[in-house]
Design an enzyme around this catalytic site. Structure first.
Site, short mmCIF file in Angstrom:
data_model
loop_
_atom_site.label_atom_id
_atom_site.label_comp_id
_atom_site.label_asym_id
_atom_site.label_seq_id
_atom_site.Cartn_x
_atom_site.Cartn_y
_atom_site.Cartn_z
N ASP A 164 0.82 -1.22 0.00
CA ASP A 164 0.00 0.00 0.00
C ASP A 164 0.85 1.27 0.00
O ASP A 164 1.96 1.28 0.54
CB ASP A 164 -0.92 -0.01 1.23
N HIS A 203 2.33 3.03 -9.06
CA HIS A 203 2.10 1.59 -9.22
C HIS A 203 3.29 0.93 -9.91
O HIS A 203 3.68 -0.19 -9.59
CB HIS A 203 0.80 1.33 -10.00
N LEU A 217 11.82 -19.49 -3.41
CA LEU A 217 10.69 -18.76 -2.81
C LEU A 217 9.40 -18.97 -3.62
O LEU A 217 9.43 -18.91 -4.85
CB LEU A 217 11.04 -17.26 -2.79
C1 IPE Z 1 -5.17 -2.63 0.24
O1 IPE Z 1 -4.93 -1.29 -0.03
C2 IPE Z 1 -5.20 -3.41 -1.05
C3 IPE Z 1 -3.92 -3.52 -1.73
C4 IPE Z 1 -2.78 -3.05 -1.35
C5 IPE Z 1 -3.97 -4.27 -2.95
P1 IPE Z 1 -6.13 -0.25 -0.19
O2 IPE Z 1 -5.51 1.05 -0.51
O3 IPE Z 1 -7.13 -0.76 -1.16
O4 IPE Z 1 -6.77 -0.27 1.26
P2 IPE Z 1 -7.69 0.81 2.00
O5 IPE Z 1 -8.76 1.22 1.04
O6 IPE Z 1 -6.80 1.95 2.36
O7 IPE Z 1 -8.20 0.09 3.21
C1 IPE Z 2 -1.68 0.08 -3.31
O1 IPE Z 2 -1.43 1.43 -3.38
C2 IPE Z 2 -1.94 -0.53 -4.67
C3 IPE Z 2 -3.33 -0.95 -4.90
C4 IPE Z 2 -4.28 -0.93 -4.02
C5 IPE Z 2 -3.67 -1.44 -6.22
P1 IPE Z 2 -2.61 2.48 -3.41
O2 IPE Z 2 -3.01 2.70 -4.82
O3 IPE Z 2 -3.71 2.10 -2.51
O4 IPE Z 2 -1.89 3.77 -2.87
P2 IPE Z 2 -2.47 4.83 -1.85
O5 IPE Z 2 -2.89 4.07 -0.63
O6 IPE Z 2 -3.63 5.48 -2.53
O7 IPE Z 2 -1.34 5.75 -1.59
MG MG Z 3 -4.11 2.43 -0.53
#
Ligand code: IPE
Ligand code: IPE
Ligand code: MG
Length: 240
Positions: free
Chosen positions: A24, A41, A135
């Site tokens: 995240d 990403h 792994l």
């Molecule tokens: C969790 O992150 C999902 C992934 C990293 C794939 P999110 O960004 O979707 O989670 P929330 O919405 O902050 O809980």
């Molecule tokens: C995690 O990073 C990747 C996915 C959930 C696909 P985020 O896209 O949630 O990044 P933030 O949390 O908005 O910074």
């Molecule tokens: Mg996120």
């Protein structure tokens, strides 16, 4: 492998068998630099590649990563397509690279809504990396813990399993993770301290590690910190 000097190293004799990570913070990483979220990403996928290689080198057995949740479809269409495109590009590159490094790639999640192209690539990756003994990386893609449990219940009922035959072991055998031990350590970078529907059944006795570092900035040093923190804990599993 060269472990850079000055970095505190974990006890390599006592590594967690299974590490999981909620990848995240990609979007915020990019926004803080004035860049589009998709750049975050891309940087996140690079961090994933490097960390997988590092964990493989030190001898961790399983690494499960949350790449796209069942709730992430709520995001703008453009962001979802950019993530899917990146995944395709990533897999195309990773297929031979991971196999060369003896890393096995597996996928958790419902593939039904994915494009045919992505489904084919996943199948190909699965076949090519089947024989890898280093792994095992489980990529959670269109994965949700509740969805996983719901599907397991549906399959159990469909198989006509009798109520008295339903045990924790049986339920585990119907999950995507049937061939993977429960995670010892779950890492969530990116400032949030929540599970966001990740490995709900499997995390019963996992150790959690939260860090403010955003996923694209996670590296060998940050992973070492998480592993060292894990190694200092006393797991009781309900005992004393
Ligand atoms: C969790 O992150 C999902 C992934 C990293 C794939 P999110 O960004 O979707 O989670 P929330 O919405 O902050 O809980
Ligand atoms: C995690 O990073 C990747 C996915 C959930 C696909 P985020 O896209 O949630 O990044 P933030 O949390 O908005 O910074
Ligand atoms: Mg996120």
């Amino acid at each position: 492998m060269i472990i850079r000097k000055g970095i505190e190293k974990p006890d390599m004799e006592n590594l967690p068998v299974h590490i999981a990570a909620i990848m995240d913070g990609n979007g915020r990483w990019a926004s803080s630099k004035g860049l589009p979220r998709t750049v975050g990403h891309k940087a996140g996928s690079e961090a994933f590649r490097k960390i997988s290689e590092y964990l493989n080198e030190i001898g961790v057995k399983y690494f499960t990563v949350y790449a796209f949740s069942t709730e992430n479809w709520k995001r703008p269409k453009e962001e979802v397509s950019a993530i899917m495109k990146l995944l395709k590009e990533y897999l195309l590159e990773a297929i031979s690279d991971m196999a060369e490094k003896n890393i096995r790639l597996c996928f958790f999640g419902d593939q039904t809504p994915l494009s045919d192209e992505l489904k084919d690539l996943i199948k190909k990756t699965d076949e090519i990396s089947k024989g890898c003994t280093g792994l095992t990386v489980n990529v959670c893609l269109n994965y949700g813990g509740r969805d996983e449990i719901t599907r397991a219940v549906q399959a159990i009922v469909k198989d006509g399993v009798k109520p008295e035959e339903i045990t924790e072991k049986l339920i585990s055998s119907y999950l995507y993770s049937k061939d993977t031990p429960d995670p010892d350590l779950i890492i969530r970078p990116g400032k949030e301290q929540r599970i966001s529907n990740f490995l709900l059944w499997q995390c019963a006795y996992s150790e959690f590690y939260f860090t403010e570092t955003l996923w694209p900035d996670m590296d060998e040093e940050e992973m070492n910190k998480a592993i060292i923190s894990f190694q200092k804990r006393k797991r009781r599993f309900g005992g004393i």
